[in-house]
Motif scaffolding. Structure first.
Motif, PDB file in Angstrom:
ATOM      1  N   HIS A   1       0.876  -1.149  -0.036  1.00 50.37           N
ATOM      2  CA  HIS A   1       0.175   0.187  -0.154  1.00 50.37           C
ATOM      3  C   HIS A   1       1.022   1.255   0.037  1.00 50.37           C
ATOM      4  N   TYR A   2       0.651   2.154  -0.692  1.00 51.42           N
ATOM      5  CA  TYR A   2       1.291   3.532  -0.750  1.00 51.42           C
ATOM      6  C   TYR A   2       1.367   4.332   0.622  1.00 51.42           C
ATOM      7  N   VAL A   3       0.532   3.991   1.260  1.00 51.27           N
ATOM      8  CA  VAL A   3       0.609   4.526   2.613  1.00 51.27           C
ATOM      9  C   VAL A   3       1.882   4.112   3.364  1.00 51.27           C
ATOM     10  N   PHE A   4       2.094   2.757   3.226  1.00 46.76           N
ATOM     11  CA  PHE A   4       3.171   2.247   3.836  1.00 46.76           C
ATOM     12  C   PHE A   4       4.495   2.967   3.481  1.00 46.76           C
ATOM     13  N   TYR A   5       4.605   3.539   2.328  1.00 48.00           N
ATOM     14  CA  TYR A   5       6.049   4.510   2.002  1.00 48.00           C
ATOM     15  C   TYR A   5       5.711   6.092   2.397  1.00 48.00           C
ATOM     16  N   VAL A   6       4.495   6.427   2.599  1.00 51.34           N
ATOM     17  CA  VAL A   6       4.382   8.029   3.074  1.00 51.34           C
ATOM     18  C   VAL A   6       5.015   7.697   4.792  1.00 51.34           C
ATOM     19  N   PHE A   7       4.330   6.733   5.430  1.00 54.11           N
ATOM     20  CA  PHE A   7       4.852   6.710   6.941  1.00 54.11           C
ATOM     21  C   PHE A   7       6.478   6.470   6.951  1.00 54.11           C
ATOM     22  N   ARG A   8       6.955   5.556   5.896  1.00 58.34           N
ATOM     23  CA  ARG A   8       8.234   5.125   6.247  1.00 58.34           C
ATOM     24  C   ARG A   8       8.974   6.514   5.906  1.00 58.34           C
ATOM     25  N   ILE A   9       8.576   7.566   4.907  1.00 58.68           N
ATOM     26  CA  ILE A   9       9.361   8.597   4.903  1.00 58.68           C
ATOM     27  C   ILE A   9       9.354   9.726   5.984  1.00 58.68           C
ATOM     28  N   LEU A  10       7.831   9.490   6.641  1.00 59.53           N
ATOM     29  CA  LEU A  10       7.906  10.441   7.727  1.00 59.53           C
ATOM     30  C   LEU A  10       8.693   9.983   9.027  1.00 59.53           C
ATOM     31  N   ARG A  11       8.782   8.576   9.214  1.00 54.68           N
ATOM     32  CA  ARG A  11       9.854   7.826  10.140  1.00 54.68           C
ATOM     33  C   ARG A  11      11.191   8.022  10.007  1.00 54.68           C
ATOM     34  N   HIS A  12      11.709   8.065   8.733  1.00 57.05           N
ATOM     35  CA  HIS A  12      12.989   8.444   8.352  1.00 57.05           C
ATOM     36  C   HIS A  12      13.961   9.286   9.209  1.00 57.05           C
ATOM     37  N   HIS A  13      13.586  10.256   9.737  1.00 56.94           N
ATOM     38  CA  HIS A  13      14.121  11.220  10.620  1.00 56.94           C
ATOM     39  C   HIS A  13      12.993  11.676  11.791  1.00 56.94           C
ATOM     40  N   PRO A  14      13.254  11.504  13.084  1.00 56.52           N
ATOM     41  CA  PRO A  14      12.547  11.842  14.155  1.00 56.52           C
ATOM     42  C   PRO A  14      11.704  13.215  13.891  1.00 56.52           C
ATOM     43  N   GLN A  15      12.510  13.981  13.421  1.00 57.75           N
ATOM     44  CA  GLN A  15      12.057  15.506  13.202  1.00 57.75           C
ATOM     45  C   GLN A  15      11.105  15.787  11.954  1.00 57.75           C
ATOM     46  N   LEU A  16      11.347  14.724  11.054  1.00 56.81           N
ATOM     47  CA  LEU A  16      10.438  14.997   9.761  1.00 56.81           C
ATOM     48  C   LEU A  16       9.232  15.182   9.776  1.00 56.81           C
ATOM     49  N   LYS A  17       8.453  14.446  10.871  1.00 58.05           N
ATOM     50  CA  LYS A  17       7.102  14.637  10.995  1.00 58.05           C
ATOM     51  C   LYS A  17       6.573  15.921  11.582  1.00 58.05           C
ATOM     52  N   TYR A  18       7.486  16.805  12.026  1.00 57.13           N
ATOM     53  CA  TYR A  18       7.222  18.141  12.655  1.00 57.13           C
ATOM     54  C   TYR A  18       7.259  18.958  11.494  1.00 57.13           C
ATOM     55  N   LEU A  19       8.152  18.715  10.501  1.00 63.58           N
ATOM     56  CA  LEU A  19       8.344  19.490   9.264  1.00 63.58           C
ATOM     57  C   LEU A  19       7.361  19.386   8.541  1.00 63.58           C
ATOM     58  N   ALA A  20       6.587  18.315   8.527  1.00 69.02           N
ATOM     59  CA  ALA A  20       5.247  18.414   7.602  1.00 69.02           C
ATOM     60  C   ALA A  20       4.098  19.244   7.921  1.00 69.02           C
ATOM     61  N   VAL A  21       4.238  19.888   9.312  1.00 61.49           N
ATOM     62  CA  VAL A  21       3.148  20.451   9.994  1.00 61.49           C
ATOM     63  C   VAL A  21       2.802  21.901   8.817  1.00 61.49           C
ATOM     64  N   PRO A  22       3.831  22.619   8.481  1.00 63.11           N
ATOM     65  CA  PRO A  22       3.586  23.817   7.488  1.00 63.11           C
ATOM     66  C   PRO A  22       2.799  23.386   6.283  1.00 63.11           C
ATOM     67  N   ALA A  23       3.263  22.110   5.863  1.00 64.51           N
ATOM     68  CA  ALA A  23       2.542  21.584   4.738  1.00 64.51           C
ATOM     69  C   ALA A  23       1.071  21.287   4.903  1.00 64.51           C
ATOM     70  N   TYR A  24       0.834  20.635   6.260  1.00 70.40           N
ATOM     71  CA  TYR A  24      -0.487  20.565   6.452  1.00 70.40           C
ATOM     72  C   TYR A  24      -1.454  21.713   6.378  1.00 70.40           C
ATOM     73  N   TYR A  25      -0.870  22.742   7.157  1.00 69.86           N
ATOM     74  CA  TYR A  25      -1.412  24.007   7.245  1.00 69.86           C
ATOM     75  C   TYR A  25      -1.911  24.430   5.649  1.00 69.86           C
ATOM     76  N   CYS A  26      -0.699  24.824   4.957  1.00 65.58           N
ATOM     77  CA  CYS A  26      -0.802  25.269   3.543  1.00 65.58           C
ATOM     78  C   CYS A  26      -2.035  24.474   2.680  1.00 65.58           C
ATOM     79  N   CYS A  27      -2.076  23.113   2.524  1.00 71.31           N
ATOM     80  CA  CYS A  27      -2.838  22.385   1.921  1.00 71.31           C
ATOM     81  C   CYS A  27      -4.289  22.695   2.586  1.00 71.31           C
ATOM     82  N   GLY A  28      -4.373  22.707   4.038  1.00 72.30           N
ATOM     83  CA  GLY A  28      -5.725  22.920   4.538  1.00 72.30           C
ATOM     84  C   GLY A  28      -6.203  24.505   4.094  1.00 72.30           C
ATOM     85  N   TRP A  29      -5.448  25.378   4.289  1.00 74.72           N
ATOM     86  CA  TRP A  29      -5.951  26.651   3.659  1.00 74.72           C
ATOM     87  C   TRP A  29      -6.296  26.783   2.243  1.00 74.72           C
TER      88      TRP A  29
END
Length: 588
Positions: A402-430
């Motif tokens: 499943h493609y979600v497997f690879y999305v989370f593997r990217i987010l888990r690649h570095h402990p801080q990466l999931k926090y760097l995704a926060v601005p992307a969440y906000y921009c997409c939401g806006w």
């Protein structure tokens, strides 16, 4: 051409398109993957058990109700077949039904906005544009990649989605003056029960969602007095006082709403509801009945899911409401293009290309950049959610098909990466939220109104939408957000299929309007729409003048994503070492 003939012409053309595309997809898939794949193994086996008449036998691995198998049993009674080929055809039929239901919903929504196509001059070509826009949007909805992909497989999602759309049609039809109150109530309950036979989470979309909209409709019945009172600016206190004294909802279009407006809508609804409790209870009867029936099922079943309950334990997973924004943006970014072009058109696009972009991409005239303080607050809340409520289900990391497997593997690649995704969440939401407010027919503020912007914190915009405004009302956004939250935050597993219905409901309310179209178009928009486009041989037919090019870009994008995912599924399989000789395939 009459109104009804236009309707048939547009919808049938779109129907032929989706039927051909889905038939090609189904035929190609069945020729390369003739045997049941992944969850199809359980679904096909259970359907064949039902076809044999053994309705009491149930596979414990299946967690959804038996609606799909009951439909397959009816197909078996008609055709005498219950093999995988005939079972897969159930969803091909359903995807065509989704197109027709989506088209019907779009027509009813346009009718509710008072934008009947026969009210517009036929010679301008706009009489047909409404039908064409709605048919084109319905086609794009049926091509939505996570939905279309499963139209060739034997899964529950496609038929389940069709049932939810049919339930929504019942709500919209009940608003018509000649609608039978008893008939609408009975139809709502029956269609709701049918939808629940396919998926338990449909309870939110056949009970909570329409109940919220129905209540808001009752509270808006006194809008005439609200419009008279809103001819001048109001302070929040004055708006809420008016809601209390007149039992009327304060509301405004998305393209004019600030964050404070959404809070005022919520408080206004509570105040207005106090004076209309009998009317509200009356419209809520069918939805309350569905909730009671569903509650009875949960009590009898000992839980929401059937079968394997241990791996499907409900939990609070608020991060789902972060993931949904890039999900919607990825599949619908062509619809957000005007939000990018608005600030750039006057600077980067000059000369002949600027009129073309303004005429065919419906560049909004009232969108504003996000407010810094609101952005900071949203990203702080999102960061806290990521830190304390990121849940990764064991199934997500255990299955690399499943493609979600690879999305989370990217987010888990570095402990801080999931926090760097926060601005992307906000921009997409806006972008996603403000796409609901894109409308060329919005009333343009005059100079006096523009000069009063400095008092935005103290005064409110008009409670009523301007005449001809296609922008979605803020009250709908609140109901959609609440229903989406209820339907996804209880799921620990992140699945693209869980967001299908939220996306469809959002997409159905994205305005698609001709540049300069409608009765309230601006002189500049009218001028652009009436000009022959330079560089094009001859004059563009009136039907295509000012056509919303976003719809074409969306069609191309959905076809591209479907083509790529279909190719990967069919021709880029791999083999697990623990299962030699068995091809594994990538899918949503």
């Amino acid at each position: 051409m009459s109104f009804s003939n236009s309707d048939l012409w547009a919808s049938r053309t779109a129907l032929v398109c989706i039927a051909v595309v889905s038939a090609v997809w189904q035929r190609k898939l069945s020729s390369i993957v003739p045997d049941p794949y992944l969850d199809e193994v359980f679904h096909v086996r259970q359907a064949q058990v039902y076809c044999s008449g053994a309705f009491s036998q149930w596979d414990p691995k299946i967690t959804t109700p038996p609606g799909l198998y009951l439909v397959s049993y009816l197909v078996y009674l008609v055709t005498g077949r219950c093999d995988i080929d005939i079972l897969r055809l159930v969803n091909i039929t359903a995807i065509c039904g989704i197109l027709l239901s989506s088209f019907r919903i779009l027509r009813l929504l346009r009718e509710a906005r008072g934008k009947e196509a026969n009210r517009v001059d036929f010679q301008s070509g706009r009489r047909l544009q409404g039908f064409l826009f709605d048919a084109h949007s319905a086609l794009n909805i049926s091509l939505f990649p996570p939905l279309f992909f499963f139209s060739a497989l034997y899964y529950t999602d496609v038929v389940s989605t069709l049932c939810v759309l049919e339930s929504y049609i019942t709500l919209l039809q009940s608003r018509r003056p000649r609608a039978s109150e008893l008939g609408s109530t009975v139809q709502t309950i029956l269609l709701g029960i049918v939808a629940l036979l396919f998926r338990q989470t449909n309870i939110f979309w056949v009970a909570v969602f329409p109940a919220g909209l129905a209540v808001l409709e009752v509270l808006k019945n006194g809008r005439a007095s609200a419009e008279n009172n809103a001819t001048t600016k109001q302070t929040p206190l004055e708006a809420l006082k008016h809601s209390w004294t007149h039992s009327t909802l304060y509301d405004c279009p998305v393209n004019q709403a600030g964050v404070e407006d959404y809070f005022i809508v919520i408080v206004s609804a509570g105040l207005a509801a106090v004076g209309r409790l009998p009317s509200l209870m009356k419209v809520a009867v069918p939805y309350f009945t569905l909730l009671v029936a569903f509650g009875g099922f949960v009590a009898w079943n000992g839980g929401v899911v059937l079968g394997d309950k241990s791996n499907h334990v409900a939990t609070l997973h608020f991060s789902q409401m972060l993931y949904i924004w890039p999900y919607i943006f990825f599949f619908s970014f062509p619809l957000t293009i005007p939000l990018f072009l608005t600030p750039l058109s006057n600077r980067l696009f000059q000369g002949k290309i600027q009129p073309f972009l303004e005429a065919h991409l419906s560049i909004p005239t009232t969108s504003k950049p996000p407010r810094i303080i609101i952005a900071i607050i949203c990203m702080i809340l999102a960061t806290l959610t990521v830190h304390y409520n990121t849940i990764i289900h064991p199934f997500t990391l255990a299955d690399n098909r499943h493609y979600v497997f690879y999305v989370f593997r990217i987010l888990r690649h570095h402990p801080q990466l999931k926090y760097l995704a926060v601005p992307a969440y906000y921009c997409c939401g806006w972008l996603v939220m403000h796409t609901l407010g894109i409308s060329r027919d919005s009333q343009i503020p005059n100079q006096a109104e523009s000069s009063s912007k400095t008092s935005r914190g103290k005064e409110l915009k008009r409670a009523a939408a301007p005449a001809g405004d296609h922008s979605c009302p803020a009250s709908f956004v609140l109901v959609w957000l609440a229903t989406t939250t209820l339907s996804v935050v209880t799921a620990p597993l992140v699945e693209p299929r869980y967001f299908i219905i939220p996306w469809i409901m959002w997409r159905l309310h994205v305005p698609s309007t001709a540049a300069g179209g409608g009765s309230s178009s601006t002189p500049r928009a009218e001028k652009i729409a009436s000009k022959p486009l330079s560089g094009v041989t001859g004059k563009v037919p009136a039907l295509w003048q000012g056509y919303d090019l976003r719809l074409c870009l969306e069609t191309g994008w959905h076809l591209a994503v479907n083509t790529v995912t279909a190719y990967i599924f069919l021709y880029r399989g791999f083999v697990w070492p623990q299962e030699p000789g068995k091809i594994q395939r990538f899918m949503w």
